[in-house]
Scaffold this motif. Structure first.
Motif, PDB file in Angstrom:
ATOM      1  N   ILE A 191       0.860  -1.192   0.000  1.00 10.46           N
ATOM      2  CA  ILE A 191       0.000   0.000   0.000  1.00 10.46           C
ATOM      3  C   ILE A 191       0.892   1.237   0.000  1.00 10.46           C
ATOM      4  N   PRO A 192       0.626   2.198  -0.861  1.00  6.97           N
ATOM      5  CA  PRO A 192       1.446   3.423  -0.854  1.00  6.97           C
ATOM      6  C   PRO A 192       1.381   4.125   0.492  1.00  6.97           C
ATOM      7  N   GLU A 193       2.446   4.778   0.856  1.00  7.14           N
ATOM      8  CA  GLU A 193       2.514   5.456   2.140  1.00  7.14           C
ATOM      9  C   GLU A 193       1.406   6.501   2.276  1.00  7.14           C
ATOM     10  N   TRP A 194       1.068   7.186   1.186  1.00  4.47           N
ATOM     11  CA  TRP A 194       0.059   8.238   1.252  1.00  4.47           C
ATOM     12  C   TRP A 194      -1.369   7.676   1.388  1.00  4.47           C
ATOM     13  N   ALA A 195      -1.534   6.351   1.248  1.00  8.33           N
ATOM     14  CA  ALA A 195      -2.848   5.732   1.395  1.00  8.33           C
ATOM     15  C   ALA A 195      -3.024   5.018   2.728  1.00  8.33           C
ATOM     16  N   VAL A 329      -8.601  14.743  -8.480  1.00 12.57           N
ATOM     17  CA  VAL A 329      -9.936  14.338  -8.028  1.00 12.57           C
ATOM     18  C   VAL A 329     -10.765  15.600  -7.865  1.00 12.57           C
ATOM     19  N   SER A 330     -11.841  15.699  -8.649  1.00 13.09           N
ATOM     20  CA  SER A 330     -12.668  16.899  -8.626  1.00 13.09           C
ATOM     21  C   SER A 330     -13.704  16.809  -7.517  1.00 13.09           C
ATOM     22  N   TYR A 331     -13.798  17.900  -6.743  1.00 16.97           N
ATOM     23  CA  TYR A 331     -14.826  18.044  -5.719  1.00 16.97           C
ATOM     24  C   TYR A 331     -15.889  19.057  -6.136  1.00 16.97           C
ATOM     25  N   GLY A 332     -15.929  19.400  -7.392  1.00 14.48           N
ATOM     26  CA  GLY A 332     -16.883  20.391  -7.878  1.00 14.48           C
ATOM     27  C   GLY A 332     -16.283  21.772  -7.850  1.00 14.48           C
ATOM     28  N   GLU A 333     -16.197  22.381  -6.687  1.00 13.70           N
ATOM     29  CA  GLU A 333     -15.676  23.738  -6.546  1.00 13.70           C
ATOM     30  C   GLU A 333     -14.153  23.762  -6.475  1.00 13.70           C
ATOM     31  N   PHE A 334     -13.528  22.650  -6.198  1.00 17.71           N
ATOM     32  CA  PHE A 334     -12.066  22.579  -6.132  1.00 17.71           C
ATOM     33  C   PHE A 334     -11.647  21.161  -6.469  1.00 17.71           C
ATOM     34  N   ALA A 335     -10.349  20.946  -6.572  1.00 18.17           N
ATOM     35  CA  ALA A 335      -9.810  19.622  -6.888  1.00 18.17           C
ATOM     36  C   ALA A 335      -8.591  19.365  -6.012  1.00 18.17           C
ATOM     37  N   LEU A 336      -8.333  18.073  -5.774  1.00 14.77           N
ATOM     38  CA  LEU A 336      -7.190  17.651  -4.979  1.00 14.77           C
ATOM     39  C   LEU A 336      -6.481  16.507  -5.692  1.00 14.77           C
ATOM     40  N   PRO A 337      -5.156  16.411  -5.529  1.00 14.77           N
ATOM     41  CA  PRO A 337      -4.482  15.205  -6.010  1.00 14.77           C
ATOM     42  C   PRO A 337      -5.004  13.978  -5.263  1.00 14.77           C
ATOM     43  N   LEU A 338      -4.922  12.820  -5.886  1.00 16.94           N
ATOM     44  CA  LEU A 338      -5.466  11.605  -5.275  1.00 16.94           C
ATOM     45  C   LEU A 338      -4.864  11.346  -3.902  1.00 16.94           C
ATOM     46  N   GLN A 339      -3.572  11.592  -3.735  1.00 12.51           N
ATOM     47  CA  GLN A 339      -2.958  11.319  -2.435  1.00 12.51           C
ATOM     48  C   GLN A 339      -3.532  12.226  -1.350  1.00 12.51           C
ATOM     49  N   ASP A 340      -3.834  13.500  -1.692  1.00  7.28           N
ATOM     50  CA  ASP A 340      -4.470  14.390  -0.719  1.00  7.28           C
ATOM     51  C   ASP A 340      -5.948  14.059  -0.554  1.00  7.28           C
ATOM     52  N   ALA A 341      -6.596  13.595  -1.620  1.00  6.90           N
ATOM     53  CA  ALA A 341      -8.013  13.231  -1.529  1.00  6.90           C
ATOM     54  C   ALA A 341      -8.191  12.038  -0.597  1.00  6.90           C
ATOM     55  N   ASP A 377      -1.326  18.800   8.314  1.00  3.25           N
ATOM     56  CA  ASP A 377      -0.516  19.389   7.248  1.00  3.25           C
ATOM     57  C   ASP A 377      -1.365  19.672   6.008  1.00  3.25           C
ATOM     58  N   LEU A 378      -2.287  18.777   5.651  1.00  3.48           N
ATOM     59  CA  LEU A 378      -3.166  19.012   4.506  1.00  3.48           C
ATOM     60  C   LEU A 378      -4.019  20.252   4.736  1.00  3.48           C
ATOM     61  N   ALA A 379      -4.597  20.402   5.928  1.00 10.18           N
ATOM     62  CA  ALA A 379      -5.407  21.584   6.223  1.00 10.18           C
ATOM     63  C   ALA A 379      -4.568  22.850   6.159  1.00 10.18           C
ATOM     64  N   ALA A 380      -3.347  22.814   6.673  1.00 14.12           N
ATOM     65  CA  ALA A 380      -2.476  23.993   6.643  1.00 14.12           C
ATOM     66  C   ALA A 380      -2.128  24.375   5.206  1.00 14.12           C
ATOM     67  N   ARG A 381      -1.932  23.387   4.331  1.00 16.14           N
ATOM     68  CA  ARG A 381      -1.620  23.684   2.930  1.00 16.14           C
ATOM     69  C   ARG A 381      -2.825  24.234   2.180  1.00 16.14           C
TER      70      ARG A 381
END
Length: 488
Positions: A191-195, A329-341, A377-381
């Motif tokens: 499993i990837p570390e980001w998952a 990965v689209s959230y409608g109003e914004f998008a995130l990379p899969l690892q952040d999603a 860290d994700l929220a801070a970014r």
């Protein structure tokens, strides 16, 4: 009865043949019944010989009544009946029962059999034995290894019964067990570390769902988030929360080319599915579509498709290779990379797992420190972009020092303490600027779990910060921008 208190004018010393009251008998558990000789019972209809039946003690009054009923009066000098042995003038001390302890030997361990001592181990572990039993058990433990091992296990169990700490498993235990297993036999497709955070939080939530009963799935759950400068709440059930998680996970399914989970719940009509109609992208619209289609409300049957989807997302992300981590990965109003999603989905699993746990009175701890640190860290970014959006809507102060992309700008020092904590510098004037400690104009300190509750919209921004110093407007903007990251 005469006036002097003696019946029939007889003196106490004139009563012969009265049976003596025996001394105290030992407890039944103190006797090894296998070694005690059993009396021989006479054939039916015949009388037992005197020596076959042990003499039983009865009160003196009953003995006197029995003598009076037989109308037998014994004079002091009259010999006893031939079939009754004459009782000596000085009978001496009564015979002691088996395993009795005399006062002189009270400190010595009682002589008990192995079976009796083994049966006393539980009471000994609970400190419920008498002093004699305790001495006997402890003396036995020095010579019997099996009983000593059993006594140690019982004492450890008693320690758990009286502990003041939580009996719940450490959230990091699963990761440690997997690391130990993979250290011995590495997975062919790890499993990837980001998952890993998403894998851990879905597993913890699934363990909670397995523990609750059927009726708990209909327990009311109050969802909270921050919207339009105020707190918003929505009521649903435990099953409704899991349906909400599954509906939003469908955004990741679309990015990985998997089937949309809403297509199997009736949220989309047959014609829409056949025509390949696009389902709503925003998490709120997807959730409302699912809730509207599942009436009457969902039951515990929703757990299996949700859990199957989480497994499929992790499996697909692991097999897709390195480049998939940056897939949008689209959230409608914004998008995130899969690892952040996936990290965002792990955060939501923990937040809603806590909501469910509070509704059914179930203990639920925060994620491990490493996973919580990544969520913070994700929220801070995401805060610089959230600040820019609020400024564009007139909800934050104007930019004061615009700088080029990648250059240091005015910053707020976000100090997160405790579990999963660290230091982050939030750029204030431009989302493309870089936070810098040299350009910090304010500092705000929060606990790690408290900051996550603020980001989830569970606490108010004005009540969140434990410590504030510096530019008050900048601090307010950062706190309200953190709360604006929350959503249904």
């Amino acid at each position: 009865m005469s006036g002097d208190g003696h019946e029939g004018g007889r003196r106490d010393d004139e009563v012969r043949g009265a049976r003596r009251i025996p001394g105290p008998r030992g407890a039944v558990d103190d006797l090894d019944l296998e070694t005690v000789a059993r009396p021989v019972l006479p054939p039916p209809g015949s009388s037992a010989p005197d020596e076959a039946v042990p003499e039983q003690g009865v009160p003196e009054e009953e003995a006197g009544l029995a003598d009076e009923a037989e109308d037998v009066v014994h004079e002091p000098d009259e010999p006893d009946e031939p079939d009754q042995p004459e009782e000596p003038d000085d009978p001496g001390p009564a015979p002691e029962p088996p395993h009795a302890v005399t006062p002189a030997d009270a400190s010595a361990p009682a002589v008990l059999s192995h079976q009796v001592l083994k049966a006393l181990l539980g009471a000994w572990a609970l400190s419920a034995c008498s002093a004699e039993e305790t001495a006997a058990v402890e003396d036995h433990l020095t010579a019997c290894a099996p009983c000593a091992d059993e006594a140690l296990r019982l004492r450890d169990a008693v320690g758990l019964l009286h502990t003041d700490g939580s009996l719940d498993l450490d959230p990091a235990l699963r990761s440690r067990v997997l690391d130990g297993c993979l250290g011995r036999r590495p997975a062919r497709v790890p499993i990837p570390e980001w998952a890993t955070a998403y894998d851990a939080e879905t597993a913890r939530l699934d363990a909670l769902l397995r523990d609750i009963g059927d009726s708990d799935w209909h327990a009311p759950v109050r969802l909270q988030w921050f919207e339009d400068e105020r707190a918003v709440t929505r009521r649903t059930t435990v099953a409704g929360v899991i349906g909400h998680l599954m509906a939003v996970d469908g955004l990741l399914s679309a990015a990985l080319g998997l089937d949309d989970p809403l297509a199997g719940t009736g949220a989309l009509g047959t014609a829409e599915v056949n025509a390949g109609a696009e389902v709503p992208l925003s998490p709120t619209r997807r959730t409302e579509t699912y809730w509207a289609a599942t009436y009457p409300p969902a039951t515990r049957a929703v757990r299996e498709p949700w859990r199957a989807l989480t497994h499929e997302l992790i499996r697909t992300a692991s097999l897709a290779g390195r480049n998939v981590a940056e897939r949008s990965v689209s959230y409608g109003e914004f998008a995130l990379p899969l690892q952040d999603a996936l990290l965002d989905r792990a955060f939501e699993c923990w937040v809603h797992g806590t909501d469910i746990a509070e509704a059914v009175d179930y203990p639920y701890r925060p994620p491990s420190a490493a996973h919580l640190h990544r969520m913070i860290d994700l929220a801070a970014r995401m805060l610089p972009a959230a600040l820019a959006g609020r400024r564009g809507a007139g909800l934050a102060g104007p930019a004061k020092e615009l700088v080029g992309a990648g250059e240091p700008g005015r910053s707020v020092h976000l100090e997160v303490e405790g579990h999963g904590g660290g230091d982050w510098y939030i750029a204030l004037d431009s989302p493309a600027a870089v936070g810098s400690p040299d350009r910090a104009v304010a500092q705000v300190a929060l606990d790690g779990v408290e900051f996550c509750q603020l980001v989830a919209g569970h606490i108010s921004p004005v009540e969140a910060a434990a410590g504030q110093e510096g530019d008050r407007e900048a601090i307010r903007d950062v706190l309200f921008a953190s709360a604006s990251l929350s959503r249904l």
